[in-house]
Design a protein around this motif. Structure first.
Motif, PDB file in Angstrom:
ATOM      1  N   VAL A  68     -12.599   3.666  -7.311  1.00 17.10           N
ATOM      2  CA  VAL A  68     -12.420   3.006  -8.601  1.00 17.10           C
ATOM      3  C   VAL A  68     -10.950   2.902  -8.992  1.00 17.10           C
ATOM      4  CG1 VAL A  68     -12.672   5.165  -9.907  1.00 17.10           C
ATOM      5  CG2 VAL A  68     -13.242   2.961 -11.000  1.00 17.10           C
ATOM      6  N   GLY A  69     -10.130   3.831  -8.511  1.00 15.87           N
ATOM      7  CA  GLY A  69      -8.708   3.795  -8.830  1.00 15.87           C
ATOM      8  C   GLY A  69      -7.982   2.601  -8.260  1.00 15.87           C
ATOM      9  N   LEU A  70      -8.587   1.896  -7.302  1.00 16.13           N
ATOM     10  CA  LEU A  70      -7.970   0.705  -6.737  1.00 16.13           C
ATOM     11  C   LEU A  70      -8.016  -0.490  -7.682  1.00 16.13           C
ATOM     12  CD1 LEU A  70      -9.284   0.968  -3.075  1.00 16.13           C
ATOM     13  CD2 LEU A  70      -6.901   1.214  -3.816  1.00 16.13           C
ATOM     14  N   ALA A  71      -8.770  -0.396  -8.753  1.00 19.83           N
ATOM     15  CA  ALA A  71      -8.846  -1.470  -9.748  1.00 19.83           C
ATOM     16  C   ALA A  71      -7.638  -1.375 -10.674  1.00 19.83           C
ATOM     17  CB  ALA A  71     -10.141  -1.371 -10.536  1.00 19.83           C
ATOM     18  N   ARG A 105      -8.059   8.598  -0.629  1.00 24.38           N
ATOM     19  CA  ARG A 105      -7.130   9.715  -0.407  1.00 24.38           C
ATOM     20  C   ARG A 105      -6.246   9.951  -1.630  1.00 24.38           C
ATOM     21  NH1 ARG A 105      -5.178   9.597   5.961  1.00 24.38           N
ATOM     22  NH2 ARG A 105      -7.270   9.303   6.844  1.00 24.38           N
ATOM     23  N   LEU A 106      -5.748   8.876  -2.211  1.00 25.99           N
ATOM     24  CA  LEU A 106      -4.911   9.015  -3.405  1.00 25.99           C
ATOM     25  C   LEU A 106      -5.719   9.559  -4.576  1.00 25.99           C
ATOM     26  CD1 LEU A 106      -2.880   5.723  -3.030  1.00 25.99           C
ATOM     27  CD2 LEU A 106      -1.920   8.019  -3.018  1.00 25.99           C
ATOM     28  N   GLY A 107      -6.975   9.128  -4.674  1.00 30.78           N
ATOM     29  CA  GLY A 107      -7.832   9.637  -5.741  1.00 30.78           C
ATOM     30  C   GLY A 107      -8.047  11.133  -5.640  1.00 30.78           C
ATOM     31  N   ARG A 108      -8.273  11.622  -4.410  1.00 30.59           N
ATOM     32  CA  ARG A 108      -8.440  13.068  -4.231  1.00 30.59           C
ATOM     33  C   ARG A 108      -7.161  13.812  -4.588  1.00 30.59           C
ATOM     34  NH1 ARG A 108     -11.290  11.325   0.494  1.00 30.59           N
ATOM     35  NH2 ARG A 108      -9.459  11.734   1.815  1.00 30.59           N
ATOM     36  N   ARG A 109      -6.025  13.239  -4.220  1.00 30.77           N
ATOM     37  CA  ARG A 109      -4.753  13.915  -4.436  1.00 30.77           C
ATOM     38  C   ARG A 109      -4.357  13.939  -5.908  1.00 30.77           C
ATOM     39  NH1 ARG A 109      -0.904  10.941  -1.065  1.00 30.77           N
ATOM     40  NH2 ARG A 109      -2.388  11.652   0.518  1.00 30.77           N
ATOM     41  N   HIS A 110      -4.703  12.879  -6.633  1.00 27.52           N
ATOM     42  CA  HIS A 110      -4.241  12.750  -8.013  1.00 27.52           C
ATOM     43  C   HIS A 110      -5.329  13.042  -9.042  1.00 27.52           C
ATOM     44  CE1 HIS A 110      -0.258  11.133  -7.047  1.00 27.52           C
ATOM     45  NE2 HIS A 110      -0.842  10.479  -6.062  1.00 27.52           N
ATOM     46  N   GLY A 111      -6.470  13.494  -8.592  1.00 32.06           N
ATOM     47  CA  GLY A 111      -7.508  13.871  -9.539  1.00 32.06           C
ATOM     48  C   GLY A 111      -8.312  12.709 -10.087  1.00 32.06           C
ATOM     49  N   GLY A 112      -8.435  11.632  -9.310  1.00 34.28           N
ATOM     50  CA  GLY A 112      -9.248  10.499  -9.765  1.00 34.28           C
ATOM     51  C   GLY A 112      -8.408   9.249  -9.900  1.00 34.28           C
ATOM     52  N   ILE A 113      -8.425   8.654 -11.097  1.00 29.60           N
ATOM     53  CA  ILE A 113      -7.643   7.450 -11.330  1.00 29.60           C
ATOM     54  C   ILE A 113      -6.218   7.824 -11.734  1.00 29.60           C
ATOM     55  CG2 ILE A 113      -9.679   6.137 -11.985  1.00 29.60           C
ATOM     56  CD1 ILE A 113      -8.809   6.435 -14.904  1.00 29.60           C
ATOM     57  N   GLY A 114      -5.353   6.808 -11.835  1.00 31.23           N
ATOM     58  CA  GLY A 114      -4.000   7.045 -12.296  1.00 31.23           C
ATOM     59  C   GLY A 114      -2.944   6.947 -11.223  1.00 31.23           C
ATOM     60  N   TYR A 115      -3.346   6.774  -9.954  1.00 32.65           N
ATOM     61  CA  TYR A 115      -2.337   6.529  -8.937  1.00 32.65           C
ATOM     62  C   TYR A 115      -1.908   5.064  -9.010  1.00 32.65           C
ATOM     63  CZ  TYR A 115      -6.520   5.142  -6.248  1.00 32.65           C
ATOM     64  OH  TYR A 115      -7.694   4.573  -5.832  1.00 32.65           O
ATOM     65  N   LEU A 116      -0.832   4.711  -8.316  1.00 26.93           N
ATOM     66  CA  LEU A 116      -0.196   3.405  -8.447  1.00 26.93           C
ATOM     67  C   LEU A 116      -0.335   2.586  -7.168  1.00 26.93           C
ATOM     68  CD1 LEU A 116       3.117   4.624 -10.124  1.00 26.93           C
ATOM     69  CD2 LEU A 116       1.013   3.866 -11.260  1.00 26.93           C
ATOM     70  N   ALA A 117      -0.357   1.266  -7.326  1.00 22.77           N
ATOM     71  CA  ALA A 117      -0.448   0.389  -6.165  1.00 22.77           C
ATOM     72  C   ALA A 117       0.703   0.623  -5.200  1.00 22.77           C
ATOM     73  CB  ALA A 117      -0.484  -1.072  -6.610  1.00 22.77           C
ATOM     74  N   ARG A 118       1.883   0.971  -5.721  1.00 19.85           N
ATOM     75  CA  ARG A 118       3.039   1.192  -4.848  1.00 19.85           C
ATOM     76  C   ARG A 118       2.849   2.401  -3.927  1.00 19.85           C
ATOM     77  NH1 ARG A 118       7.032   3.184  -9.669  1.00 19.85           N
ATOM     78  NH2 ARG A 118       5.905   1.499 -10.688  1.00 19.85           N
ATOM     79  N   GLU A 119       1.870   3.258  -4.245  1.00 17.07           N
ATOM     80  CA  GLU A 119       1.620   4.435  -3.418  1.00 17.07           C
ATOM     81  C   GLU A 119       0.672   4.141  -2.257  1.00 17.07           C
ATOM     82  OE1 GLU A 119       1.884   8.163  -6.389  1.00 17.07           O
ATOM     83  OE2 GLU A 119       0.419   6.651  -7.014  1.00 17.07           O
ATOM     84  N   ILE A 120      -0.010   3.012  -2.309  1.00 14.96           N
ATOM     85  CA  ILE A 120      -0.985   2.679  -1.271  1.00 14.96           C
ATOM     86  C   ILE A 120      -0.338   2.496   0.101  1.00 14.96           C
ATOM     87  CG2 ILE A 120      -2.688   0.951  -0.527  1.00 14.96           C
ATOM     88  CD1 ILE A 120      -3.304   0.509  -3.537  1.00 14.96           C
ATOM     89  N   PRO A 121       0.753   1.717   0.230  1.00 16.23           N
ATOM     90  CA  PRO A 121       1.296   1.486   1.576  1.00 16.23           C
ATOM     91  C   PRO A 121       1.654   2.746   2.338  1.00 16.23           C
ATOM     92  CG  PRO A 121       2.198  -0.122   0.044  1.00 16.23           C
ATOM     93  CD  PRO A 121       1.439   0.881  -0.788  1.00 16.23           C
ATOM     94  N   GLY A 122       2.138   3.777   1.651  1.00 17.96           N
ATOM     95  CA  GLY A 122       2.521   5.007   2.338  1.00 17.96           C
ATOM     96  C   GLY A 122       1.377   5.720   3.028  1.00 17.96           C
ATOM     97  N   GLU A 123       0.152   5.426   2.613  1.00 19.76           N
ATOM     98  CA  GLU A 123      -1.024   6.042   3.238  1.00 19.76           C
ATOM     99  C   GLU A 123      -1.434   5.346   4.535  1.00 19.76           C
ATOM    100  OE1 GLU A 123      -2.539   8.799   1.831  1.00 19.76           O
ATOM    101  OE2 GLU A 123      -0.827   8.711   0.465  1.00 19.76           O
ATOM    102  N   LEU A 124      -0.966   4.130   4.732  1.00 17.20           N
ATOM    103  CA  LEU A 124      -1.528   3.287   5.780  1.00 17.20           C
ATOM    104  C   LEU A 124      -1.280   3.758   7.208  1.00 17.20           C
ATOM    105  CD1 LEU A 124      -0.735  -0.191   4.197  1.00 17.20           C
ATOM    106  CD2 LEU A 124      -2.936   1.014   4.201  1.00 17.20           C
ATOM    107  N   PRO A 125      -0.059   4.150   7.580  1.00 19.17           N
ATOM    108  CA  PRO A 125       0.140   4.507   8.993  1.00 19.17           C
ATOM    109  C   PRO A 125      -0.797   5.596   9.482  1.00 19.17           C
ATOM    110  CG  PRO A 125       2.250   4.203   7.907  1.00 19.17           C
ATOM    111  CD  PRO A 125       1.211   4.169   6.826  1.00 19.17           C
ATOM    112  N   ALA A 126      -1.008   6.640   8.668  1.00 19.69           N
ATOM    113  CA  ALA A 126      -1.897   7.728   9.093  1.00 19.69           C
ATOM    114  C   ALA A 126      -3.347   7.252   9.189  1.00 19.69           C
ATOM    115  CB  ALA A 126      -1.784   8.909   8.129  1.00 19.69           C
ATOM    116  N   ILE A 127      -3.758   6.396   8.253  1.00 24.56           N
ATOM    117  CA  ILE A 127      -5.130   5.900   8.285  1.00 24.56           C
ATOM    118  C   ILE A 127      -5.363   5.037   9.525  1.00 24.56           C
ATOM    119  CG2 ILE A 127      -6.775   4.370   7.120  1.00 24.56           C
ATOM    120  CD1 ILE A 127      -5.470   5.288   4.459  1.00 24.56           C
ATOM    121  N   LEU A 128      -4.453   4.110   9.780  1.00 28.63           N
ATOM    122  CA  LEU A 128      -4.611   3.224  10.939  1.00 28.63           C
ATOM    123  C   LEU A 128      -4.571   4.020  12.240  1.00 28.63           C
ATOM    124  CD1 LEU A 128      -2.328   0.265   9.775  1.00 28.63           C
ATOM    125  CD2 LEU A 128      -4.835   0.355   9.762  1.00 28.63           C
TER     126      LEU A 128
END
Length: 294
Positions: free
Chosen positions: A224-227, A266-289
């Motif tokens: 839901v935090g991706l909205a 992953r960001l939701g787990r780290r930040h306690g749900g919602i409230g993370y930022l779109a700019r934080e999404i790209p940094g997760e990608l290399p490990a996921i891929l």
């Protein structure tokens, strides 16, 4: 074709991404991103960073003149092209022919994030699509005005373009009420793919991906935090980055939707749900891929 396949890690492992092409950045492709206006410069930054984090080798950003220097500083990895701009701060059609030439020498092109929907954008994107006949193509956000104006623009491509509408944009594309789209997003995605000859990514709480030949997938494990503002810009950036690496349009779409959703979880787990930022999404990608590819 009525079967809808769930998008899972197991599915993606059976649709592996192309291996990096040697040690040269040329082996991972050249991306051209045409995006932004003076009111929405962040859309360019978000899609650019996502394309780089998805593994593309070379990045070019084509933006209105006033954004060129700030974005060149913000994304030092990119070649930034400043284009003529309108009084409203949008890309002017005077730059369309030059963009078409750049598109012709690119491996993958993304158009639309942060662009104003007006006649200038329509002219620029129309020229860009025609110039990118041999390049992979993602049309997002403001660029969809060109597809609405000319449904045949994308239909005759050798490799289908990828469209990334949300419900409101899909309603405009199909000339329907938003409520009708939200009631049956899969049917809307099927209709769009047939009408425009595209791989259609119908974004929402459940994202549907449909190819021109009727194959369909659904991703339901997002967060839901991706909205949030900018989330779609990162998704489009992931797609163009994977296309530049040589992934087929449906493969790039499926991997991107999954990686985007997993980044949100992953960001939701780290930040306690919602409230993370779109700019934080790209940094997760290399490990996921890398994790899915292992």
């Amino acid at each position: 074709m009525s079967t809808v396949t769930p998008v899972t890690e197991q599915l993606l492992r059976a649709m592996a991404l192309p291996a990096p092409g040697g040690d040269s950045k040329d082996g991972r492709g050249r991306v051209l991103v045409v995006a932004g206006c003076t009111g929405l410069p962040g859309a360019v930054l978000l899609s650019a960073n996502a394309a780089l984090r998805a593994g593309t080798g070379k990045l070019q950003l084509a933006v209105c003149r006033d954004l060129a220097i700030p974005l060149g500083i913000a994304v030092p990895e990119a070649l930034v092209i400043g284009l003529p701009q309108t009084e409203d701060g949008n890309i002017d059609r005077a730059g369309a022919d030059g963009l078409a030439l750049r598109a012709g020498s690119s491996d993958a092109v993304l158009a639309g994030p942060g662009m104003i929907e007006d006649a200038e954008t329509q002219a620029v994107v129309t020229a860009l699509v025609r110039g990118a006949a041999q390049a992979a193509l993602v049309l997002d956000a403001g660029s969809l005005i060109a597809v609405r104006a000319d449904p045949g623009l994308t239909r005759m491509r050798a490799s289908p373009a990828v469209l990334t509408p949300h419900a409101g944009e899909m309603a405009q594309l199909l000339g329907q009420d938003r409520e009708a789209i939200e009631a049956d997003p899969l049917a809307a995605a099927r209709q769009a793919s047939e009408r425009f000859g595209t791989v259609t990514v119908m974004k929402g709480s459940r994202t549907h991906i449909v190819t021109p030949d009727g194959r369909a997938w659904c991703y339901e494990a997002g967060h839901v935090g991706l909205a949030i503002s900018g989330s779609g810009d990162t998704l489009a950036g992931i797609m163009v980055g994977l296309l530049a690496r040589g992934a087929a349009p449906e493969t790039a779409a499926l991997w991107s939707v999954y990686a985007h959703g997993e980044a949100g979880r992953r960001l939701g787990r780290r930040h306690g749900g919602i409230g993370y930022l779109a700019r934080e999404i790209p940094g997760e990608l290399p490990a996921i891929l890398a994790g899915v590819s292992a």
